[in-house]
Design an enzyme around this catalytic site. Sequence first.
Site, PDB file in Angstrom:
ATOM      1  N   ARG A   1      -3.904   6.223   0.957  1.00 14.47           N
ATOM      2  CA  ARG A   1      -4.078   7.423   1.483  1.00 14.47           C
ATOM      3  C   ARG A   1      -3.152   8.175   2.343  1.00 14.47           C
ATOM      4  NH1 ARG A   1      -9.617   4.910   3.495  1.00 14.47           N
ATOM      5  NH2 ARG A   1      -8.499   3.234   3.681  1.00 14.47           N
TER       6      ARG A   1
ATOM      7  N   ARG B   1      -7.453  10.903  -6.091  1.00 18.36           N
ATOM      8  CA  ARG B   1      -8.599  10.122  -5.893  1.00 18.36           C
ATOM      9  C   ARG B   1      -9.961  10.868  -5.515  1.00 18.36           C
ATOM     10  NH1 ARG B   1     -10.956   7.321  -5.764  1.00 18.36           N
ATOM     11  NH2 ARG B   1     -11.558   6.033  -3.856  1.00 18.36           N
TER      12      ARG B   1
ATOM     13  N   ASP C   1      -6.774  -3.384  -7.352  1.00 17.41           N
ATOM     14  CA  ASP C   1      -7.304  -3.837  -6.189  1.00 17.41           C
ATOM     15  C   ASP C   1      -7.507  -5.466  -6.583  1.00 17.41           C
ATOM     16  OD1 ASP C   1     -10.066  -4.620  -4.689  1.00 17.41           O
ATOM     17  OD2 ASP C   1      -9.129  -2.877  -3.691  1.00 17.41           O
TER      18      ASP C   1
ATOM     19  N   ARG D   1       0.846  -1.375  -0.049  1.00 15.87           N
ATOM     20  CA  ARG D   1       0.071   0.069  -0.057  1.00 15.87           C
ATOM     21  C   ARG D   1       0.941   1.252  -0.197  1.00 15.87           C
ATOM     22  NH1 ARG D   1      -3.870  -1.223   4.524  1.00 15.87           N
ATOM     23  NH2 ARG D   1      -4.784  -3.253   3.438  1.00 15.87           N
TER      24      ARG D   1
ATOM     25  N   TYR E   1     -14.390 -12.978   0.346  1.00 14.74           N
ATOM     26  CA  TYR E   1     -14.868 -11.491   0.077  1.00 14.74           C
ATOM     27  C   TYR E   1     -16.189 -11.900  -0.552  1.00 14.74           C
ATOM     28  CZ  TYR E   1     -11.410  -8.163   1.376  1.00 14.74           C
ATOM     29  OH  TYR E   1     -10.490  -7.345   1.928  1.00 14.74           O
TER      30      TYR E   1
END
Length: 367
Positions: free
Chosen positions: A41, A50, A86, A37, A164
């Site tokens: 963010r 973004r 992703d 990552r 998921y």
Amino acid sequence: TCSLLRSPKGFPKLKNDTFLRAARGEETEHTPVWCMRQAGRYLPEFRETRASQDFFATCRSPKLCCELTLQPLRRFPLDAAIIFSDILVVPQALGMEVVMVPGKGPTFTEPLKEVEDLLKLRQKVDVTAELGYVFQAITLTRHSLEGKVPLIGFSGAPWTLMSYMIEGGGSTTMAKAKSWLYRHPEASHRLLRLLADVIIDYLVGQVAAGAQALQLFESHAGHLGPELFQDFALPYIRDIAQAVKSKLKEEALPLVPMIIFAKDAHYALRDLAHAGYEVVGLDWTIQPQEARAQIGKHVTLQGNLDPCALYAPKEKIGELVKKMLESFGTQRYIANLGHGLYPDMNPEHVGAFVEAVHAHSRHINKH
């Protein structure tokens, strides 16, 4: 800059191959370092890029993926880039709808509930048609990197994706997904096989597009015990490595190093060491010496600083890195965090981590 798509051929010459050398077990002057990552963010420029876009719309824009992938490299002397994407693009390619819900994370509008729901999934996936946007992002980024560092492609592993698809999002227990393993073992294997087949084509396509290494994320390994892992995760992890390599050979594509990162799977390190991957990624819950003892000397290790260590003052980060390098040794080793960077981390502390790896590993290698 991430402008205009050039042909996948004629990529710029690689200037820093330290990461690839370490992955293959060759000697390196310093220990290479990258962060899971690292495009994230915690960077104000990432949040800015973004801001106006839906998350998955960003994933589908090669230009934006390229820009986000390059941002951390403008700030830090990282030894590898990892394409911004992703793991849930694979369930999307199978026809499932996933939306990113603010404050909640990725959410499936219609998770798999009954075995019959498997029939709703695409049984044959043309990865170029469904995931070509990732391939375009890789090609564009590989050109835009100008040979600075290698580019890593990735995919989620079958069990993690299955969990998921059944849970419909994140879960603390994975009880719905695990109940399939106990109640519907045959259907579970059918789903895992379908996922593995798509992942194999997807990873080969990433190499064809320009990826120079591949990482398989089995992020939910920790929800399985040794037996379930042995039955429902490991066979597919092995199969993916083997099939990707034989397809790369068949298609005369580069045989790129592959990394398996099975989070919280200490119970399976010996098996993972023999699963056909050049590199085994480690989370922060295992002692470096213990991991080395279990995995042996023929596989490169990657990891495993606790991501929360980056909240410490910079000097402390330096001390922790030095200790980590002394424990792992500076060779056959790629420094990383034991999981991804968190959104509230200070970029300067990420910089301190990267610089400490380079400085301490050079020092250890000299002396």
